[in-house]
Motif scaffolding. Structure first.
Motif, PDB file in Angstrom:
ATOM      1  N   ALA A  66      -9.442  -4.206  -0.078  1.00  0.00           N
ATOM      2  CA  ALA A  66      -9.334  -2.939   0.662  1.00  0.00           C
ATOM      3  C   ALA A  66      -8.274  -3.042   1.765  1.00  0.00           C
ATOM      4  CB  ALA A  66     -10.692  -2.558   1.245  1.00  0.00           C
ATOM      5  N   ALA A  67      -8.271  -4.135   2.506  1.00  0.00           N
ATOM      6  CA  ALA A  67      -7.291  -4.298   3.582  1.00  0.00           C
ATOM      7  C   ALA A  67      -5.871  -4.408   3.015  1.00  0.00           C
ATOM      8  CB  ALA A  67      -7.618  -5.544   4.405  1.00  0.00           C
ATOM      9  N   THR A  68      -5.730  -5.130   1.916  1.00  0.00           N
ATOM     10  CA  THR A  68      -4.407  -5.297   1.313  1.00  0.00           C
ATOM     11  C   THR A  68      -3.911  -3.985   0.729  1.00  0.00           C
ATOM     12  OG1 THR A  68      -4.903  -7.615   0.855  1.00  0.00           O
ATOM     13  CG2 THR A  68      -3.057  -6.634  -0.346  1.00  0.00           C
ATOM     14  N   VAL A  69      -4.795  -3.250   0.075  1.00  0.00           N
ATOM     15  CA  VAL A  69      -4.411  -1.959  -0.506  1.00  0.00           C
ATOM     16  C   VAL A  69      -3.999  -0.992   0.607  1.00  0.00           C
ATOM     17  CG1 VAL A  69      -5.290   0.078  -1.728  1.00  0.00           C
ATOM     18  CG2 VAL A  69      -5.664  -2.212  -2.667  1.00  0.00           C
ATOM     19  N   THR A  70      -4.681  -1.023   1.731  1.00  0.00           N
ATOM     20  CA  THR A  70      -4.297  -0.181   2.866  1.00  0.00           C
ATOM     21  C   THR A  70      -2.877  -0.521   3.318  1.00  0.00           C
ATOM     22  OG1 THR A  70      -6.579   0.087   3.595  1.00  0.00           O
ATOM     23  CG2 THR A  70      -4.867   0.438   5.259  1.00  0.00           C
ATOM     24  N   ARG A  71      -2.561  -1.812   3.391  1.00  0.00           N
ATOM     25  CA  ARG A  71      -1.204  -2.229   3.780  1.00  0.00           C
ATOM     26  C   ARG A  71      -0.188  -1.800   2.725  1.00  0.00           C
ATOM     27  NH1 ARG A  71       1.898  -6.794   2.894  1.00  0.00           N
ATOM     28  NH2 ARG A  71       0.169  -7.995   2.075  1.00  0.00           N
ATOM     29  N   LEU A  72      -0.550  -1.933   1.440  1.00  0.00           N
ATOM     30  CA  LEU A  72       0.359  -1.534   0.359  1.00  0.00           C
ATOM     31  C   LEU A  72       0.588  -0.018   0.374  1.00  0.00           C
ATOM     32  CD1 LEU A  72      -0.953  -3.815  -2.537  1.00  0.00           C
ATOM     33  CD2 LEU A  72       1.097  -4.155  -1.125  1.00  0.00           C
ATOM     34  N   GLN A  73      -0.444   0.741   0.717  1.00  0.00           N
ATOM     35  CA  GLN A  73      -0.283   2.199   0.863  1.00  0.00           C
ATOM     36  C   GLN A  73       0.676   2.502   2.012  1.00  0.00           C
ATOM     37  OE1 GLN A  73      -4.623   3.221   0.934  1.00  0.00           O
ATOM     38  NE2 GLN A  73      -3.864   5.055  -0.102  1.00  0.00           N
ATOM     39  N   ARG A  74       0.472   1.839   3.138  1.00  0.00           N
ATOM     40  CA  ARG A  74       1.343   2.036   4.301  1.00  0.00           C
ATOM     41  C   ARG A  74       2.795   1.723   3.960  1.00  0.00           C
ATOM     42  NH1 ARG A  74       0.251  -2.337   7.797  1.00  0.00           N
ATOM     43  NH2 ARG A  74       2.052  -3.248   6.787  1.00  0.00           N
ATOM     44  N   ASP A  75       2.994   0.705   3.102  1.00  0.00           N
ATOM     45  CA  ASP A  75       4.339   0.288   2.695  1.00  0.00           C
ATOM     46  C   ASP A  75       4.897   1.132   1.549  1.00  0.00           C
ATOM     47  OD1 ASP A  75       4.154  -1.653   4.652  1.00  0.00           O
ATOM     48  OD2 ASP A  75       3.749  -3.292   3.247  1.00  0.00           O
ATOM     49  N   GLY A  76       4.119   2.112   1.088  1.00  0.00           N
ATOM     50  CA  GLY A  76       4.595   3.026   0.056  1.00  0.00           C
ATOM     51  C   GLY A  76       4.617   2.442  -1.349  1.00  0.00           C
ATOM     52  N   LEU A  77       3.779   1.432  -1.604  1.00  0.00           N
ATOM     53  CA  LEU A  77       3.777   0.773  -2.913  1.00  0.00           C
ATOM     54  C   LEU A  77       2.646   1.233  -3.831  1.00  0.00           C
ATOM     55  CD1 LEU A  77       4.603  -2.805  -1.592  1.00  0.00           C
ATOM     56  CD2 LEU A  77       6.161  -1.234  -2.793  1.00  0.00           C
TER      57      LEU A  77
END
Length: 148
Positions: A66-77
């Motif tokens: 969940a934390a990694t996916v949130t970061r990946l969303q923030r990075d537009g991936l």
């Protein structure tokens, strides 16, 4: 009898710091690349990429996913949809394709050196994120010359 090699001298501090900075950036990018590549594979093979399956395959807790996916969303991936899982953005697809190509090149190179497939796959998982574009190009040239 082996001759003892002189220890290599330390590089200048700025060069040393730059090497470690590249290593840390490689580590950070490795996580993103591994996740988007896995999401791509799951979408292709299973039609969906869910956090629970990512956690199982990555060997991490769902909270980590969940934390990694949130970061990946923030990075537009990646993008998420309620009750529908995780999807790749255009940038995520490009990163996954690039990571997969690098992985395949490193595996082929290691196989050409005589490693068994399981070892080549395992070692490529770490190497693919930390070799330079120049090294990857050298791997590709080596493989091309070997084919000719």
């Amino acid at each position: 009898m082996r001759t003892k090699r002189a220890p290599r001298p330390l590089p200048p501090a700025e060069d040393h710091a730059a090497r470690f900075a590249r290593q840390r950036e490689g580590d950070r990018m490795a996580v993103a690349e591994d996740y988007v590549e896995l999401v791509s594979d799951l979408l292709r093979e299973e039609g969906e990429a869910r956090s629970v399956e990512i956690a199982r395959r990555m060997g991490v807790a769902q909270a980590t996913v969940a934390a990694t996916v949130t970061r990946l969303q923030r990075d537009g991936l990646v993008a998420t949809k309620p009750y529908r899982g995780i999807f790749l953005t255009e940038a995520g697809e490009a990163m996954a394709a690039s990571a997969r190509a690098r992985h395949d090149l490193v595996v082929r190179f290691l196989l050409s050196l005589g490693l068994d497939p399981a070892t080549a796959e395992e070692d490529a998982e770490g190497l693919e994120h930390h070799v330079s574009d120049a090294t990857l190009a050298a791997f590709a040239r080596f493989l091309k010359e070997r084919q000719e």
